[in-house]
Design an enzyme around this catalytic site. Structure first.
Site, PDB file in Angstrom:
ATOM      1  N   HIS A  20      -7.303  -4.659  10.300  1.00 30.62           N
ATOM      2  CA  HIS A  20      -7.043  -4.435   8.867  1.00 30.62           C
ATOM      3  C   HIS A  20      -5.766  -5.144   8.439  1.00 30.62           C
ATOM      4  O   HIS A  20      -4.859  -5.365   9.247  1.00 30.62           O
ATOM      5  CB  HIS A  20      -7.029  -2.936   8.504  1.00 30.62           C
ATOM      6  CG  HIS A  20      -5.835  -2.172   8.948  1.00 30.62           C
ATOM      7  ND1 HIS A  20      -5.884  -0.837   9.290  1.00 30.62           N
ATOM      8  CD2 HIS A  20      -4.524  -2.505   9.084  1.00 30.62           C
ATOM      9  CE1 HIS A  20      -4.682  -0.407   9.605  1.00 30.62           C
ATOM     10  NE2 HIS A  20      -3.846  -1.397   9.497  1.00 30.62           N
ATOM     11  N   ASP A  40       0.818  -1.216   0.000  1.00 29.87           N
ATOM     12  CA  ASP A  40       0.000   0.000   0.000  1.00 29.87           C
ATOM     13  C   ASP A  40       0.852   1.267   0.000  1.00 29.87           C
ATOM     14  O   ASP A  40       2.070   1.209   0.196  1.00 29.87           O
ATOM     15  CB  ASP A  40      -0.965   0.000   1.204  1.00 29.87           C
ATOM     16  CG  ASP A  40      -0.303  -0.459   2.495  1.00 29.87           C
ATOM     17  OD1 ASP A  40       0.931  -0.454   2.562  1.00 29.87           O
ATOM     18  OD2 ASP A  40      -1.021  -0.817   3.440  1.00 29.87           O
ATOM     19  N   ASN A  56      -7.540  -2.747  14.430  1.00 32.31           N
ATOM     20  CA  ASN A  56      -8.923  -3.040  14.050  1.00 32.31           C
ATOM     21  C   ASN A  56      -9.015  -4.241  13.106  1.00 32.31           C
ATOM     22  O   ASN A  56     -10.051  -4.481  12.507  1.00 32.31           O
ATOM     23  CB  ASN A  56      -9.569  -1.809  13.397  1.00 32.31           C
ATOM     24  CG  ASN A  56      -8.851  -1.396  12.104  1.00 32.31           C
ATOM     25  OD1 ASN A  56      -7.945  -2.079  11.645  1.00 32.31           O
ATOM     26  ND2 ASN A  56      -9.276  -0.286  11.524  1.00 32.31           N
ATOM     27  N   GLU A  74      -9.752  -1.868   5.269  1.00 31.86           N
ATOM     28  CA  GLU A  74     -10.336  -1.580   6.576  1.00 31.86           C
ATOM     29  C   GLU A  74     -11.560  -2.464   6.833  1.00 31.86           C
ATOM     30  O   GLU A  74     -12.098  -3.068   5.907  1.00 31.86           O
ATOM     31  CB  GLU A  74     -10.735  -0.093   6.620  1.00 31.86           C
ATOM     32  CG  GLU A  74      -9.573   0.871   6.435  1.00 31.86           C
ATOM     33  CD  GLU A  74      -8.713   1.016   7.690  1.00 31.86           C
ATOM     34  OE1 GLU A  74      -8.763   0.147   8.576  1.00 31.86           O
ATOM     35  OE2 GLU A  74      -7.973   2.020   7.784  1.00 31.86           O
TER      36      GLU A  74
END
Ligand code: F6R
Length: 267
Positions: A148, A76, A146, A153
């Protein structure tokens, strides 16, 4: 009998320190490169893989592996940060990895261009480059608090390929430590490999260190497979190892039971 909770393909390697964890993960990469020196490696950024990159560089300098031969694809990149910004993932990769590999052919390095005028075209082109390289042999991942992976996400469809994403508040908060603690300086968007892109990698290693990762890692390894926790998709991957340090595993008796065994199949 294998159930959703007992995937025999999901291996866990529990280490005491992030450095030990990095050494074990590096061994897995070395084994791959012994079989296929020109393998295609998927790389991650963030704090977690830094000890792994240090170990790989050490091995390269000691002529135990040759890092000039593989092709690299990064997971990314932020949207809107100049490439030379110290927190761009281009800068990160140079600082922690590529600059330490003398003779590396930069044409073997593929990092998404977060400043491409046409983001969709950039994402499509990235997928085409992965295909042209023969697919990713081994993908390195970190995990978000979280759940990801990459910047996919919670709520991202498992079928998504490389795409533009709006970062969640929680991810921007977590990453503000790299931007003088100021969330408003953290970019709001990123380009990321999708979960389907990651799942196409022939082998996946997920690294988790520190107590903040305990919950998401445990849920990904043993909870429900759900788009609310992107990393849980890995439970359906045929060849994945979770490399976890003691602090990322410490809350959970299930993990602690595995400490006696350096390589263990999660129950
Ligand atoms: C990095 C990435 C992210 C990180 C994750 C954990 O390329 O895609 O998914 O792996 O946010 O980051 P750290 O390791 O900094 O806790």
């Amino acid at each position: 009998m294998a159930t959703e909770k007992t995937k025999p393909n999901l291996r866990a390697s529990i280490s005491f320190t992030p450095e030990q964890m990095a050494k074990k993960a590096a061994q897995e990469i070395k084994t791959l490169l012994e079989k296929n020196p020109y393998a295609v490696l998927g790389l991650a950024t963030g704090s977690t893989p830094i000890p792994l990159y240090e170990e790989l560089i050490r091995m390269h300098k000691a002529h135990e592996i040759d890092l000039t031969k593989p092709t690299y694809f990064n997971l990314d990149e932020y949207v809107g940060l100049p490439v030379e910004h110290p927190e761009s993932y281009h800068s990160y990769m140079d600082k922690h990895f590529f600059n330490h590999i003398p003779g590396l052919n930069r044409l073997k390095v593929n990092i998404l261009d977060g400043n491409a005028p046409d983001k969709e075209a950039e994402c499509r082109h990235f997928e085409e480059k992965i295909d042209a390289a023969g697919g990713i042999d081994l993908q390195i991942l970190g995990i978000g608090e979280n759940g990801h992976i990459g910047f996919s996400e919670p709520g991202t469809p498992f079928t998504e390929r490389t795409h533009l994403v709006e970062l969640t508040e929680s991810t921007r908060q977590a990453n503000s430590r790299f931007f003088d603690g100021k969330i408003e300086r953290v970019p709001t968007h990123a380009l990321t490999m999708g979960l389907a892109t990651i799942m196409d990698a022939r082998k996946v290693i997920l690294l988790a260190s520190g107590p903040k990762k305990a919950e998401s890692t445990y849920k990904a390894a043993s909870g429900e497979v759900t788009e609310d926790l992107p990393a849980s998709t890995l439970r359906n991957h045929p060849d994945v190892t979770f490399y976890v340090d003691r602090r990322a595993a410490s809350h959970y008796p299930e993990y602690v039971k595995l400490f006696s065994s350096p390589e263990a199949v999660l129950r």
